[in-house]
Design an enzyme around this catalytic site. Structure first.
Site, short mmCIF file in Angstrom:
data_model
loop_
_atom_site.label_atom_id
_atom_site.label_comp_id
_atom_site.label_asym_id
_atom_site.label_seq_id
_atom_site.Cartn_x
_atom_site.Cartn_y
_atom_site.Cartn_z
N ASN A 1 10.91 51.31 44.43
CA ASN A 1 11.69 50.13 44.80
C ASN A 1 11.11 48.90 44.10
OD1 ASN A 1 9.56 48.98 46.62
ND2 ASN A 1 10.00 50.86 47.77
N LYS B 1 11.06 52.43 66.80
CA LYS B 1 9.71 52.72 66.31
C LYS B 1 8.62 52.41 67.34
CE LYS B 1 11.82 53.26 62.32
NZ LYS B 1 12.21 54.58 61.81
N LYS C 1 8.44 67.65 31.90
CA LYS C 1 9.53 66.67 31.84
C LYS C 1 10.89 67.36 32.00
CE LYS C 1 11.80 63.42 28.70
NZ LYS C 1 11.83 62.84 27.35
N ASP D 1 11.82 55.99 51.69
CA ASP D 1 12.36 56.77 52.81
C ASP D 1 12.55 58.24 52.45
OD1 ASP D 1 12.55 54.55 54.53
OD2 ASP D 1 14.45 53.95 53.61
#
Length: 396
Positions: A205, A336, A283, A273
């Site tokens: 990210n 959570k 590869k 996630d």
């Protein structure tokens, strides 16, 4: 009113670096008073320093104005006394309470926090006598900024170089701060995780780690014992232990290994996630127009911490959203079993990844606190103070 810093300069080749430090401190708005030993005057001139501080530089204890006792009066209301560079001779004198010059006499009279930044030959620094004197200064309450390793002016290689000025200024800021979190152990996670597809590619990210590193710095400045666990970022921070991880699994393993030892756990890392079910050792070749990846969920670290939370712990999670910010953050708080969620909307100007600012809300079970755009460093103090407030309420 600006903070008053006493800078003591001793006879070391590194004395010239103190001029840049003094210049930096003056530009930051500090009131800087400078004391020098006679040996220091052979390396730098008081005239150059006076041009920066616009104040008299004192060398000889007998040059006092008869209307005052300079070595006593100059340290009154001082906020910090730093000796930079500190030679072996001056360190020995300070450790033994010898007050035979302006600098050592003023140091003995000062009741403010004290910093010592040694600089000398590696063998002089490592000598058992010097180390004994340094340990004595530490026992007496002084903070010692360890010298760097490298090529020294004498040609030797080893530890003895004056610490980097950025690190010295970091410790000056620390010494001037209120240590309201002294005695607290705080674990902070920062940056992204990377989930490998093959030896070349990964899923990740846009996190840069700026928020987590700002939190680590703020916690350190407030006196806490800080441990930072960081994903791959291009950031550094001095004097804080860092454990480097790459994947979400590595982060999970490290957090769960040490989490019981900490009072506050702040999960600011942007944890992936999902991770590939299969990671290829070679590869992946481009053989078709489309490619399908099979992914599986990573371990939910925040949920684990909430479920295994100790009575004394504060668990703080982060949530970045693109819509329904408060509703999603409240759901995360409950799901959570966290104590706090710090949330922001990626679509708000000045918030999100890679910026030096953020726009956040702090969600707890009994309140929502929203903040206007601030620097991530300033918001870090807000977050930590909310953690402390929540802990204080639990104790009551």
């Amino acid at each position: 009113m600006s903070k008053k810093i006493i800078v003591g300069i001793t006879g070391s080749i590194a004395a010239f670096k103190s001029i840049q430090l003094i210049s930096n401190l003056v530009k930051l708005g500090y009131q800087v008073e400078v004391l020098m030993t006679s040996s220091a005057n052979r390396f730098v001139t008081k005239e150059s320093i006076q041009a920066l501080t616009k104040r008299k530089v004192y060398i000889d204890i007998f040059d006092d104005d008869p209307s005052s006792i300079i070595h006593i009066d100059i340290v009154k209301n001082a906020d910090l006394f730093i000796v930079v560079p500190a030679s072996a001779t001056t360190i020995a004198k300070l450790a033994c309470g010898i007050a035979d010059n302006m600098l050592t006499a003023a140091y003995l009279a000062a009741v403010c926090p004290k910093l010592i930044a040694p600089a000398m030959n590696v063998h002089m620094y490592q000598n058992t006598v010097t180390q004994r004197n340094i340990n004595q200064l530490k026992e007496d309450g002084a903070l010692v900024i360890e010298p760097d390793k490298g090529l020294l002016a004498c040609g030797d290689i080893g530890q003895g170089k004056l610490a980097d000025l950025k690190n010295i200024q970091f410790m000056i800021q620390y010494a001037l701060n209120y240590h309201i979190l002294k005695g607290k152990k705080i674990l902070i996670t920062a940056g992204p995780t990377k989930e490998s597809l093959d030896p070349i590619r990964y899923i990740s990210n846009h996190s840069t780690g700026k928020m987590g590193y700002a939190l680590a710095k703020a916690a350190f400045m407030l006196g806490a014992d800080v441990h930072l666990i960081s994903g791959p970022v291009n950031l550094t921070i001095p004097y804080i232990p860092i454990t480097h991880i790459t994947s979400a699994q590595e982060l999970f393993e490290k957090v769960t290994e040490i989490s019981n030892d900490y009072d506050y756990i702040i999960m600011s890392a942007a944890v992936g996630d999902y991770t590939p079910i299969d990671t290829y050792t070679e590869k992946i070749k481009k053989e078709s127009d489309t490619m399908t990846l099979s992914l599986k969920k990573t371990n939910d670290i925040l949920a684990y911490l909430g479920t295994h939370k100790k009575a004394h712990q504060i668990i703080c999670g982060f949530a970045m959203e693109t819509n329904h910010l408060i509703e999603n953050a409240q759901k995360k708080l409950n799901d959570k079993k966290a104590d706090m969620i710090v949330c922001n909307n990626l679509k708000v100007e000045g918030a999100g990844f890679g910026t030096d600012t953020n726009v956040i809300s702090i969600i707890t079970q009994d309140k929502i606190i929203s903040y206007d755009k601030k620097s991530k460093e300033d918001l870090s103090y807000d977050i930590l103070l909310q953690c402390k407030e929540m802990e204080d309420k639990q104790c009551c």
